[in-house]
Design a protein around this motif. Structure first.
Motif, short mmCIF file in Angstrom:
data_model
loop_
_atom_site.label_atom_id
_atom_site.label_comp_id
_atom_site.label_asym_id
_atom_site.label_seq_id
_atom_site.Cartn_x
_atom_site.Cartn_y
_atom_site.Cartn_z
N TYR A 128 0.85 -1.18 0.00
CA TYR A 128 0.00 0.00 0.00
C TYR A 128 0.89 1.24 0.00
O TYR A 128 2.11 1.14 0.14
N TRP A 129 0.25 2.39 -0.13
CA TRP A 129 1.00 3.65 -0.07
C TRP A 129 1.36 3.94 1.38
O TRP A 129 0.80 3.34 2.29
N PHE B 292 -5.23 5.56 4.77
CA PHE B 292 -6.51 5.51 4.05
C PHE B 292 -7.19 4.14 3.90
O PHE B 292 -8.02 3.76 4.72
N ARG B 293 -6.86 3.34 2.90
CA ARG B 293 -7.47 2.00 2.79
C ARG B 293 -6.63 0.93 3.48
O ARG B 293 -7.17 -0.07 3.96
N TYR C 10 2.30 -1.96 -8.18
CA TYR C 10 1.47 -1.08 -8.98
C TYR C 10 2.30 -0.01 -9.66
O TYR C 10 3.13 0.61 -8.98
N ALA D 210 -5.71 -1.77 -8.48
CA ALA D 210 -5.03 -0.73 -7.68
C ALA D 210 -4.79 -1.22 -6.26
O ALA D 210 -5.46 -2.14 -5.80
N PRO D 211 -3.83 -0.58 -5.57
CA PRO D 211 -3.56 -0.96 -4.17
C PRO D 211 -4.75 -0.65 -3.27
O PRO D 211 -5.49 0.28 -3.58
N PRO D 212 -4.96 -1.34 -2.18
CA PRO D 212 -4.05 -2.31 -1.56
C PRO D 212 -4.08 -3.70 -2.22
O PRO D 212 -5.08 -4.13 -2.77
N GLN E 5 -8.54 -5.26 -3.78
CA GLN E 5 -9.83 -4.72 -3.35
C GLN E 5 -9.95 -4.84 -1.83
O GLN E 5 -10.12 -5.93 -1.27
N MET E 6 -9.92 -3.70 -1.17
CA MET E 6 -9.97 -3.68 0.29
C MET E 6 -11.11 -4.54 0.88
O MET E 6 -10.87 -5.36 1.78
N PRO E 7 -12.35 -4.41 0.38
CA PRO E 7 -13.42 -5.22 0.98
C PRO E 7 -13.17 -6.73 0.82
O PRO E 7 -13.44 -7.52 1.73
N ASN F 173 -16.25 1.70 2.34
CA ASN F 173 -15.50 1.97 1.11
C ASN F 173 -16.19 3.05 0.28
O ASN F 173 -15.52 3.88 -0.34
N HIS G 281 -11.95 10.19 -5.46
CA HIS G 281 -10.50 10.25 -5.69
C HIS G 281 -10.08 11.57 -6.34
O HIS G 281 -9.21 11.61 -7.21
N1 LIG Z 1 -11.97 -0.37 -4.89
C1 LIG Z 1 -10.56 -0.44 -4.60
C2 LIG Z 1 -9.99 0.96 -4.81
C3 LIG Z 1 -8.50 0.95 -4.89
C4 LIG Z 1 -7.96 2.35 -5.05
O1 LIG Z 1 -8.64 3.26 -5.52
N2 LIG Z 1 -6.69 2.52 -4.65
C5 LIG Z 1 -6.07 3.82 -4.65
C6 LIG Z 1 -5.35 4.04 -3.35
S1 LIG Z 1 -6.51 3.94 -2.01
C7 LIG Z 1 -5.06 3.89 -5.78
O2 LIG Z 1 -3.86 3.87 -5.58
N3 LIG Z 1 -5.58 4.01 -7.00
C8 LIG Z 1 -4.80 4.09 -8.19
C9 LIG Z 1 -5.62 3.69 -9.39
O3 LIG Z 1 -6.84 3.49 -9.27
O4 LIG Z 1 -5.04 3.56 -10.48
C10 LIG Z 1 -10.35 -0.95 -3.17
O5 LIG Z 1 -11.26 -0.82 -2.38
O6 LIG Z 1 -9.30 -1.50 -2.87
#
Ligand SMILES: N[C@@H](CCC(=O)N[C@@H](CS)C(=O)NCC(=O)O)C(=O)O
Length: 233
Positions: free
Chosen positions: A7-8, A12-13, A37, A50-52, A65-67, A98, A108
């Motif tokens: 993750y970053w 956040f998530r 990523y 996307a992360p996580p 997907q966090m969930p 979420n 975002h």
């Molecule tokens: N629905 C995904 C959303 C993931 C997401 O939006 N990750 C963000 C960080 S919290 C990201 O780095 N996004 C980059 C991207 O979407 O390309 C989840 O719940 O894990």
């Protein structure tokens, strides 16, 4: 070691997953999201957008997907209610959280907050989300100092609401009053979950590193303009 979390360098998530990992006592290491990523995302066995991302050493697979990651862990560590309705409500709670993350960041950061849109959101949808959790908790018997969101035992739903509101209130202390006004039982429950020994220790360590940072980027800057530090409003 049981897991790797990519993750970053922000709560956040990722903090949703770290809180559950801490509470169950799983061994995990933190890795920057850039380790996967974007270049490696599509090469994973279970590709994610996307992360996580969570790597599970047991099955040697990645999950995104966090969930979905929370449900994966909750199943393995018995943090899901067994009754079908409550099981569904646990997932619904994580998905609500979420959705709220998306709404707080104005999808975002598609658009930055301005005073009108923020005030409308803060006293409209955000307040209503808080009330939704308060109703759910009270319907399942949560009391000040007793019980959990979906009944007498802790579940992944408690971890999710504590990760959502605990993190938000730590980053933006002015919002504590909003939660207190709209969801007094949830405010109490969040504090109770954050005070659990292993979660408390993990949060202290991570917050010493993250500070009050929340989601990062331009959208966090815009949020901070709406809720300047020290503002009690
Ligand atoms: N629905 C995904 C959303 C993931 C997401 O939006 N990750 C963000 C960080 S919290 C990201 O780095 N996004 C980059 C991207 O979407 O390309 C989840 O719940 O894990």
């Amino acid at each position: 070691m049981d897991y790797r979390l990519y993750y970053w360098d922000l709560p956040f998530r990722g903090v949703f997953i770290e809180m559950l990992l801490a509470d169950v006592g799983a061994g995990y290491s933190n890795h920057d999201a850039s380790g996967i990523y974007p270049e490696r995302s599509l090469k994973l066995h279970n590709p994610g957008m996307a992360p996580p991302y969570l790597y599970d050493y047991k099955c040697k697979k990645y999950f995104a997907q966090m969930p979905a990651i929370l449900m994966h862990l909750a199943r393995d560590y018995d943090y899901l209610p067994t009754r079908a309705e409550l099981h569904t409500l646990a997932l619904k709670t994580i998905l609500d959280c979420n959705d709220i993350l998306l709404e707080i960041t104005n999808y975002h950061g598609v658009k930055m907050w301005d005073k009108n849109s923020w005030e409308e959101f803060r006293h409209g949808r955000l307040a209503e989300w808080m009330q939704i959790f308060e109703h759910t908790g009270r319907e399942h018997g949560v009391k000040i100092g007793d019980g959990y969101l979906l009944g007498p035992t802790i579940s992944v739903a408690d971890i999710a609401i504590a990760a959502l509101f605990g993190t938000l209130l730590y980053a933006f202390p002015a919002l504590r009053q909003d939660l207190q006004d709209n969801a007094p039982h949830i405010a109490h429950l969040v504090d109770k979950i954050e005070a659990r020994d292993s979660i408390k220790a993990m949060l202290e360590k991570r917050r010493a590193h993250w500070g009050r940072n929340y989601c990062g980027g331009q959208i966090e800057k815009s949020l901070r303009k709406m809720l300047p530090e020290g503002s009690g409003d």
